[in-house]
Write a protein that holds these residues in place. Structure first.
Motif, PDB file in Angstrom:
ATOM      1  N   THR A  53       0.830  -1.199   0.000  1.00 26.95           N
ATOM      2  CA  THR A  53       0.000   0.000   0.000  1.00 26.95           C
ATOM      3  C   THR A  53       0.869   1.255   0.000  1.00 26.95           C
ATOM      4  N   LEU A  54       1.966   1.240   0.770  1.00 23.49           N
ATOM      5  CA  LEU A  54       2.902   2.369   0.732  1.00 23.49           C
ATOM      6  C   LEU A  54       3.509   2.521  -0.657  1.00 23.49           C
ATOM      7  N   GLY A  55       3.834   1.379  -1.286  1.00 23.38           N
ATOM      8  CA  GLY A  55       4.403   1.418  -2.629  1.00 23.38           C
ATOM      9  C   GLY A  55       3.449   2.027  -3.637  1.00 23.38           C
ATOM     10  N   LYS A  56       2.167   1.776  -3.477  1.00 21.68           N
ATOM     11  CA  LYS A  56       1.183   2.337  -4.394  1.00 21.68           C
ATOM     12  C   LYS A  56       1.054   3.845  -4.232  1.00 21.68           C
ATOM     13  N   LYS A  57       1.261   4.343  -3.021  1.00 22.69           N
ATOM     14  CA  LYS A  57       1.169   5.781  -2.792  1.00 22.69           C
ATOM     15  C   LYS A  57       2.331   6.501  -3.452  1.00 22.69           C
ATOM     16  N   GLY A  58       3.518   5.950  -3.351  1.00 24.56           N
ATOM     17  CA  GLY A  58       4.632   6.342  -4.193  1.00 24.56           C
ATOM     18  C   GLY A  58       5.392   7.618  -3.897  1.00 24.56           C
ATOM     19  N   SER A  59       5.095   8.347  -2.841  1.00 26.94           N
ATOM     20  CA  SER A  59       5.836   9.581  -2.594  1.00 26.94           C
ATOM     21  C   SER A  59       7.166   9.270  -1.903  1.00 26.94           C
ATOM     22  N   LEU A  60       8.004  10.269  -1.794  1.00 28.55           N
ATOM     23  CA  LEU A  60       9.295  10.102  -1.138  1.00 28.55           C
ATOM     24  C   LEU A  60       9.107   9.738   0.329  1.00 28.55           C
ATOM     25  N   HIS A  61       8.128  10.335   0.973  1.00 22.53           N
ATOM     26  CA  HIS A  61       7.849  10.022   2.374  1.00 22.53           C
ATOM     27  C   HIS A  61       7.466   8.557   2.537  1.00 22.53           C
ATOM     28  N   HIS A  62       6.629   8.049   1.650  1.00 28.79           N
ATOM     29  CA  HIS A  62       6.217   6.650   1.731  1.00 28.79           C
ATOM     30  C   HIS A  62       7.374   5.720   1.394  1.00 28.79           C
ATOM     31  N   ARG A  63       8.251   6.125   0.493  1.00 32.52           N
ATOM     32  CA  ARG A  63       9.433   5.320   0.173  1.00 32.52           C
ATOM     33  C   ARG A  63      10.349   5.206   1.395  1.00 32.52           C
ATOM     34  N   ARG A  64      10.494   6.299   2.126  1.00 28.89           N
ATOM     35  CA  ARG A  64      11.328   6.270   3.324  1.00 28.89           C
ATOM     36  C   ARG A  64      10.681   5.450   4.431  1.00 28.89           C
ATOM     37  N   GLN A  65       9.360   5.519   4.546  1.00 29.77           N
ATOM     38  CA  GLN A  65       8.671   4.685   5.530  1.00 29.77           C
ATOM     39  C   GLN A  65       8.855   3.208   5.209  1.00 29.77           C
ATOM     40  N   ALA A  66       8.754   2.836   3.939  1.00 31.19           N
ATOM     41  CA  ALA A  66       8.941   1.437   3.546  1.00 31.19           C
ATOM     42  C   ALA A  66      10.381   0.997   3.762  1.00 31.19           C
ATOM     43  N   ALA A  67      11.329   1.908   3.557  1.00 23.70           N
ATOM     44  CA  ALA A  67      12.744   1.570   3.726  1.00 23.70           C
ATOM     45  C   ALA A  67      13.088   1.300   5.182  1.00 23.70           C
ATOM     46  N   THR A  68      12.278   1.783   6.124  1.00 21.99           N
ATOM     47  CA  THR A  68      12.533   1.468   7.526  1.00 21.99           C
ATOM     48  C   THR A  68      12.163   0.036   7.861  1.00 21.99           C
ATOM     49  N   VAL A  69      11.310  -0.589   7.054  1.00 15.73           N
ATOM     50  CA  VAL A  69      10.893  -1.971   7.290  1.00 15.73           C
ATOM     51  C   VAL A  69      11.625  -2.924   6.372  1.00 15.73           C
ATOM     52  N   ILE A  70      11.731  -2.596   5.095  1.00 18.52           N
ATOM     53  CA  ILE A  70      12.320  -3.497   4.108  1.00 18.52           C
ATOM     54  C   ILE A  70      13.830  -3.352   4.126  1.00 18.52           C
ATOM     55  N   VAL A  71      14.519  -4.491   4.100  1.00 19.14           N
ATOM     56  CA  VAL A  71      15.979  -4.515   4.165  1.00 19.14           C
ATOM     57  C   VAL A  71      16.526  -4.527   2.741  1.00 19.14           C
ATOM     58  N   GLY A  72      17.280  -3.511   2.360  1.00 19.13           N
ATOM     59  CA  GLY A  72      17.914  -3.481   1.049  1.00 19.13           C
ATOM     60  C   GLY A  72      17.227  -2.551   0.070  1.00 19.13           C
ATOM     61  N   ASP A  73      18.065  -1.856  -0.696  1.00 17.37           N
ATOM     62  CA  ASP A  73      17.538  -0.884  -1.647  1.00 17.37           C
ATOM     63  C   ASP A  73      16.854  -1.536  -2.846  1.00 17.37           C
ATOM     64  N   GLU A  74      17.361  -2.685  -3.292  1.00 19.52           N
ATOM     65  CA  GLU A  74      16.777  -3.315  -4.484  1.00 19.52           C
ATOM     66  C   GLU A  74      15.361  -3.807  -4.204  1.00 19.52           C
ATOM     67  N   ALA A  75      15.084  -4.243  -2.984  1.00 19.01           N
ATOM     68  CA  ALA A  75      13.726  -4.671  -2.646  1.00 19.01           C
ATOM     69  C   ALA A  75      12.782  -3.473  -2.602  1.00 19.01           C
ATOM     70  N   VAL A  76      13.266  -2.345  -2.104  1.00 15.39           N
ATOM     71  CA  VAL A  76      12.435  -1.134  -2.072  1.00 15.39           C
ATOM     72  C   VAL A  76      12.154  -0.665  -3.495  1.00 15.39           C
ATOM     73  N   ARG A  77      13.178  -0.726  -4.354  1.00 16.39           N
ATOM     74  CA  ARG A  77      12.982  -0.341  -5.755  1.00 16.39           C
ATOM     75  C   ARG A  77      11.958  -1.248  -6.432  1.00 16.39           C
ATOM     76  N   LYS A  78      12.061  -2.553  -6.190  1.00 15.74           N
ATOM     77  CA  LYS A  78      11.104  -3.482  -6.791  1.00 15.74           C
ATOM     78  C   LYS A  78       9.689  -3.194  -6.294  1.00 15.74           C
ATOM     79  N   LEU A  79       9.558  -2.901  -5.016  1.00 12.60           N
ATOM     80  CA  LEU A  79       8.249  -2.596  -4.446  1.00 12.60           C
ATOM     81  C   LEU A  79       7.632  -1.376  -5.110  1.00 12.60           C
ATOM     82  N   PHE A  80       8.394  -0.314  -5.263  1.00 11.31           N
ATOM     83  CA  PHE A  80       7.832   0.932  -5.775  1.00 11.31           C
ATOM     84  C   PHE A  80       7.743   0.963  -7.298  1.00 11.31           C
ATOM     85  N   ASP A  81       8.578   0.208  -8.002  1.00 12.48           N
ATOM     86  CA  ASP A  81       8.549   0.236  -9.461  1.00 12.48           C
ATOM     87  C   ASP A  81       7.667  -0.857 -10.042  1.00 12.48           C
ATOM     88  N   GLU A  82       7.912  -2.116  -9.680  1.00  7.75           N
ATOM     89  CA  GLU A  82       7.191  -3.230 -10.283  1.00  7.75           C
ATOM     90  C   GLU A  82       5.874  -3.527  -9.574  1.00  7.75           C
TER      91      GLU A  82
END
Length: 117
Positions: A53-82
């Motif tokens: 749900t955070l990935g669908k919202k897509g703002s920088l704030h939501h990306r940073r919130q997701a990065a506090t839970v998800i380990v690794g940049d590539e997983a965060v990128r996959k979440l927000f892009d794919e």
């Protein structure tokens, strides 16, 4: 009293439980499937749905919130892009859980958690 408390403690201290769940959510996002016990799968499902749900919202704030839970940049990128594009028209229910039966060693109930395609 346990008013408005939800979730399972999984017989672990808070730091261990959160670390374990963060790793499992990251694995689910990377591989799109995860085999674990039913109790852990239910808890991972709760966190994964919130992350998508955070990935669908897509703002920088939501990306940073997701990065506090998800380990690794590539997983965060996959979440927000794919994954955000895949589930853009879906309002919820991003995961599916299959019950697999009992584990041979200790007879605990196993489940397969996967992202819906």
């Amino acid at each position: 009293m346990r008013h408005r408390l939800s979730g399972n403690k999984l017989n672990r201290p808070t730091a261990h439980r959160m670390s374990m769940l963060r790793g499992m959510v990251t694995t689910l996002i990377r591989n799109e499937t995860l085999q674990t016990t039913e109790a852990k799968a239910r808890e991972v499902r709760r966190m994964a749905e919130k992350m998508i749900t955070l990935g669908k919202k897509g703002s920088l704030h939501h990306r940073r919130q997701a990065a506090t839970v998800i380990v690794g940049d590539e997983a965060v990128r996959k979440l927000f892009d794919e994954l955000a594009d895949r589930y853009a028209s879906r309002t919820g229910g991003y995961t599916r859980m299959y019950k697999l039966g009992n584990r041979k060693g200790d007879a605990s109930k196993m489940a397969l958690l996967e992202l819906v395609t």
